[in-house]
Design a protein around this motif. Structure first.
Motif, PDB file in Angstrom:
ATOM      1  N   ILE A  22       0.823  -1.213   0.000  1.00  0.00           N
ATOM      2  CA  ILE A  22       0.000   0.000   0.000  1.00  0.00           C
ATOM      3  C   ILE A  22       0.856   1.262   0.000  1.00  0.00           C
ATOM      4  N   VAL A  23       1.797   1.339   0.945  1.00  0.00           N
ATOM      5  CA  VAL A  23       2.601   2.548   1.080  1.00  0.00           C
ATOM      6  C   VAL A  23       3.536   2.734  -0.115  1.00  0.00           C
ATOM      7  N   MET A  24       4.062   1.614  -0.625  1.00  0.00           N
ATOM      8  CA  MET A  24       4.992   1.687  -1.747  1.00  0.00           C
ATOM      9  C   MET A  24       4.301   1.484  -3.100  1.00  0.00           C
ATOM     10  N   SER A  25       2.972   1.560  -3.117  1.00  0.00           N
ATOM     11  CA  SER A  25       2.231   1.264  -4.350  1.00  0.00           C
ATOM     12  C   SER A  25       2.663   2.094  -5.558  1.00  0.00           C
ATOM     13  N   PRO A  26       3.056   3.380  -5.403  1.00  0.00           N
ATOM     14  CA  PRO A  26       3.517   4.106  -6.588  1.00  0.00           C
ATOM     15  C   PRO A  26       4.730   3.456  -7.253  1.00  0.00           C
ATOM     16  N   LEU A  27       5.594   2.846  -6.444  1.00  0.00           N
ATOM     17  CA  LEU A  27       6.790   2.205  -7.004  1.00  0.00           C
ATOM     18  C   LEU A  27       6.457   0.923  -7.749  1.00  0.00           C
ATOM     19  N   LEU A  28       5.285   0.338  -7.457  1.00  0.00           N
ATOM     20  CA  LEU A  28       4.903  -0.902  -8.139  1.00  0.00           C
ATOM     21  C   LEU A  28       4.580  -0.665  -9.609  1.00  0.00           C
ATOM     22  N   LEU A  29       4.477   0.600 -10.009  1.00  0.00           N
ATOM     23  CA  LEU A  29       4.172   0.916 -11.410  1.00  0.00           C
ATOM     24  C   LEU A  29       5.382   0.703 -12.315  1.00  0.00           C
ATOM     25  N   TRP A  30       6.571   0.631 -11.732  1.00  0.00           N
ATOM     26  CA  TRP A  30       7.806   0.473 -12.509  1.00  0.00           C
ATOM     27  C   TRP A  30       8.501  -0.790 -12.043  1.00  0.00           C
ATOM     28  N   ARG A  31       8.687  -1.765 -12.944  1.00  0.00           N
ATOM     29  CA  ARG A  31       9.148  -3.088 -12.529  1.00  0.00           C
ATOM     30  C   ARG A  31      10.453  -3.086 -11.748  1.00  0.00           C
ATOM     31  N   PRO A  32      11.522  -2.379 -12.206  1.00  0.00           N
ATOM     32  CA  PRO A  32      12.755  -2.420 -11.401  1.00  0.00           C
ATOM     33  C   PRO A  32      12.541  -1.913  -9.975  1.00  0.00           C
ATOM     34  N   ALA A  33      11.717  -0.864  -9.842  1.00  0.00           N
ATOM     35  CA  ALA A  33      11.434  -0.346  -8.505  1.00  0.00           C
ATOM     36  C   ALA A  33      10.574  -1.335  -7.718  1.00  0.00           C
ATOM     37  N   ALA A  34       9.637  -1.987  -8.395  1.00  0.00           N
ATOM     38  CA  ALA A  34       8.776  -2.969  -7.736  1.00  0.00           C
ATOM     39  C   ALA A  34       9.603  -4.120  -7.182  1.00  0.00           C
ATOM     40  N   LEU A  35      10.601  -4.548  -7.940  1.00  0.00           N
ATOM     41  CA  LEU A  35      11.463  -5.634  -7.473  1.00  0.00           C
ATOM     42  C   LEU A  35      12.268  -5.195  -6.253  1.00  0.00           C
ATOM     43  N   GLN A  36      12.666  -3.939  -6.226  1.00  0.00           N
ATOM     44  CA  GLN A  36      13.383  -3.432  -5.053  1.00  0.00           C
ATOM     45  C   GLN A  36      12.476  -3.399  -3.829  1.00  0.00           C
ATOM     46  N   PHE A 105      -2.072  -8.503  -2.339  1.00  0.00           N
ATOM     47  CA  PHE A 105      -0.716  -8.092  -1.982  1.00  0.00           C
ATOM     48  C   PHE A 105       0.341  -8.991  -2.607  1.00  0.00           C
ATOM     49  N   LEU A 106       0.388 -10.259  -2.226  1.00  0.00           N
ATOM     50  CA  LEU A 106       1.381 -11.173  -2.787  1.00  0.00           C
ATOM     51  C   LEU A 106       1.236 -11.253  -4.298  1.00  0.00           C
ATOM     52  N   GLY A 107       0.002 -11.378  -4.770  1.00  0.00           N
ATOM     53  CA  GLY A 107      -0.242 -11.434  -6.201  1.00  0.00           C
ATOM     54  C   GLY A 107       0.154 -10.162  -6.917  1.00  0.00           C
ATOM     55  N   TRP A 108      -0.050  -9.017  -6.261  1.00  0.00           N
ATOM     56  CA  TRP A 108       0.350  -7.744  -6.871  1.00  0.00           C
ATOM     57  C   TRP A 108       1.858  -7.716  -7.088  1.00  0.00           C
ATOM     58  N   PHE A 109       2.590  -8.103  -6.054  1.00  0.00           N
ATOM     59  CA  PHE A 109       4.044  -8.141  -6.176  1.00  0.00           C
ATOM     60  C   PHE A 109       4.465  -9.071  -7.316  1.00  0.00           C
ATOM     61  N   ALA A 110       3.880 -10.260  -7.335  1.00  0.00           N
ATOM     62  CA  ALA A 110       4.256 -11.254  -8.339  1.00  0.00           C
ATOM     63  C   ALA A 110       3.964 -10.750  -9.753  1.00  0.00           C
ATOM     64  N   TRP A 111       2.811 -10.114  -9.927  1.00  0.00           N
ATOM     65  CA  TRP A 111       2.416  -9.618 -11.251  1.00  0.00           C
ATOM     66  C   TRP A 111       3.323  -8.479 -11.701  1.00  0.00           C
ATOM     67  N   ARG A 112       3.574  -7.510 -10.825  1.00  0.00           N
ATOM     68  CA  ARG A 112       4.356  -6.344 -11.212  1.00  0.00           C
ATOM     69  C   ARG A 112       5.829  -6.678 -11.416  1.00  0.00           C
ATOM     70  N   THR A 113       6.321  -7.713 -10.762  1.00  0.00           N
ATOM     71  CA  THR A 113       7.730  -8.081 -10.924  1.00  0.00           C
ATOM     72  C   THR A 113       7.920  -9.168 -11.975  1.00  0.00           C
ATOM     73  N   ARG A 114       6.862  -9.466 -12.717  1.00  0.00           N
ATOM     74  CA  ARG A 114       6.924 -10.372 -13.867  1.00  0.00           C
ATOM     75  C   ARG A 114       7.433 -11.769 -13.496  1.00  0.00           C
ATOM     76  N   MET A 115       6.861 -12.326 -12.426  1.00  0.00           N
ATOM     77  CA  MET A 115       7.123 -13.726 -12.134  1.00  0.00           C
ATOM     78  C   MET A 115       6.444 -14.590 -13.198  1.00  0.00           C
ATOM     79  N   VAL A 116       6.925 -15.792 -13.369  1.00  0.00           N
ATOM     80  CA  VAL A 116       6.375 -16.683 -14.390  1.00  0.00           C
ATOM     81  C   VAL A 116       5.276 -17.529 -13.757  1.00  0.00           C
TER      82      VAL A 116
END
Length: 236
Positions: A22-36, A105-116
C-alpha cells in the motif's frame, strides 16, 4: 510461548506485506522499482523472523551464486524459500502457480515483478508457455528460480522431482544452479508454529549445460537432497 511468538510473527509477515504493497504502491508501477520493494519486504520479514521467533537466516556458497541471468533449482520445504532468496539475488524471478497471482498483496508483487505464472491443469500448454516466458526473463537478466518438487515437501520425504525443470534446462541451454536449504526445520511448510534456529540457504556448484535429461534429474536430486539433509543434521 512458541505459539504466541509465532502468531505475532504471522501478524508481522502479512502486516508488512500489506504495508509495503500500500505505502509503496507508486513504485509498483515500474518493474525495477517494484522488485526493489519486494527485496525490502523480504529483508523486513527476515528481520521479524530473527527478532520475534529467533530464526536466523544464513547464506552460504555465495561464490556459486549467479550474478547475471541464470536458472536455479531450489529445495522447497517452506514459505521462507520464496522470500529469503530476494535478499541474496538481485533479479529473482520465480516460476509459480498461477493461482498465486490472484492473492491480495502477494499477487500484486508477483504480477508487477513479472514472475512466471503457470497454470498446471493444462500441462503441455503450461510447459510451452513457461519455457517461452523464462526465455524472455533471461533476456532481461533475471535469475529464474524453480522448485523441481512443484510444492513444499517435509524433511525426510522421498521427494518427487517433476520434469518441468528439465524442459527449461534443455531449451534455455544454460547451467543449472542449485540452492539447498533446511528451512522446514524451523519454519515448517504447514502450520503456524516457528522455532528458533538457523536456516541456511546454500548455493552449490552449478550443473553444466548440456547434460542429458536423466543425468540432470539424477544429479540435481542427489545433490540437493544430500546438501539439504546435511544442513538439517548440522542444525539439530
Amino acid at each position: 510461548m512458541t505459539r504466541l511468538r509465532s502468531l505475532l510473527f504471522m501478524l508481522w509477515l502479512y502486516g508488512s506485506m500489506a504495508f509495503f504493497a500500500i505505502v509503496m504502491s507508486p513504485l509498483l508501477l515500474w518493474r525495477p522499482a517494484a522488485l526493489q520493494v519486494v527485496r525490502w519486504w523480504a529483508g523486513a520479514v527476515l528481520f521479524g523472523a530473527r527478532v520475534i521467533v529467533g530464526i536466523k537466516v544464513e547464506f552460504r556458497g555465495l561464490e556459486h551464486r549467479p550474478d547475471g541471468p541464470a536458472l536455479i533449482a531450489g529445495k522447497h520445504l517452506s514459505m521462507l524459500d520464496t522470500i529469503a532468496p530476494f535478499v541474496a539475488l538481485s533479479q529473482t524471478c520465480y516460476v509459480l502457480k498461477k493461482e498465486l497471482i490472484y492473492l491480495p498483496f502477494l499477487g500484486w508483487f508477483a504480477w508487477r515483478t513479472r514472475m512466471v505464472a503457470v497454470k498446471r491443469e493444462d500441462a503441455a500448454k503450461a510447459l510451452k508457455g513457461m519455457v517461452v516466458a523464462c526465455r524472455d526473463r533471461l533476456k532481461e537478466g533475471r535469475q529464474i528460480l524453480i522448485f523441481p518438487e512443484g510444492t513444499r515437501s517435509n524433511i525426510g520425504d522421498d521427494a518427487t522431482y517433476k520434469p518441468g525443470v528439465a524442459a527449461l534446462y534443455r531449451d534455455l541451454d544454460v547451467p543449472c544452479h542449485l540452492l539447498a536449504t533446511n528451512s522446514g526445520q524451523f519454519w515448517p511448510g504447514h502450520g503456524i508454529d516457528r522455532k528458533p534456529g538457523t536456516v541456511v540457504f546454500e548455493f552449490l556448484p552449478p550443473l553444466p549445460a548440456g547434460l542429458k535429461r536423466g543425468e540432470l534429474m539424477t544429479q540435481m536430486k542427489a545433490q540437493l537432497e544430500a546438501a539439504s539433509a546435511r544442513l538439517v543434521e548440522e542444525n539439530r
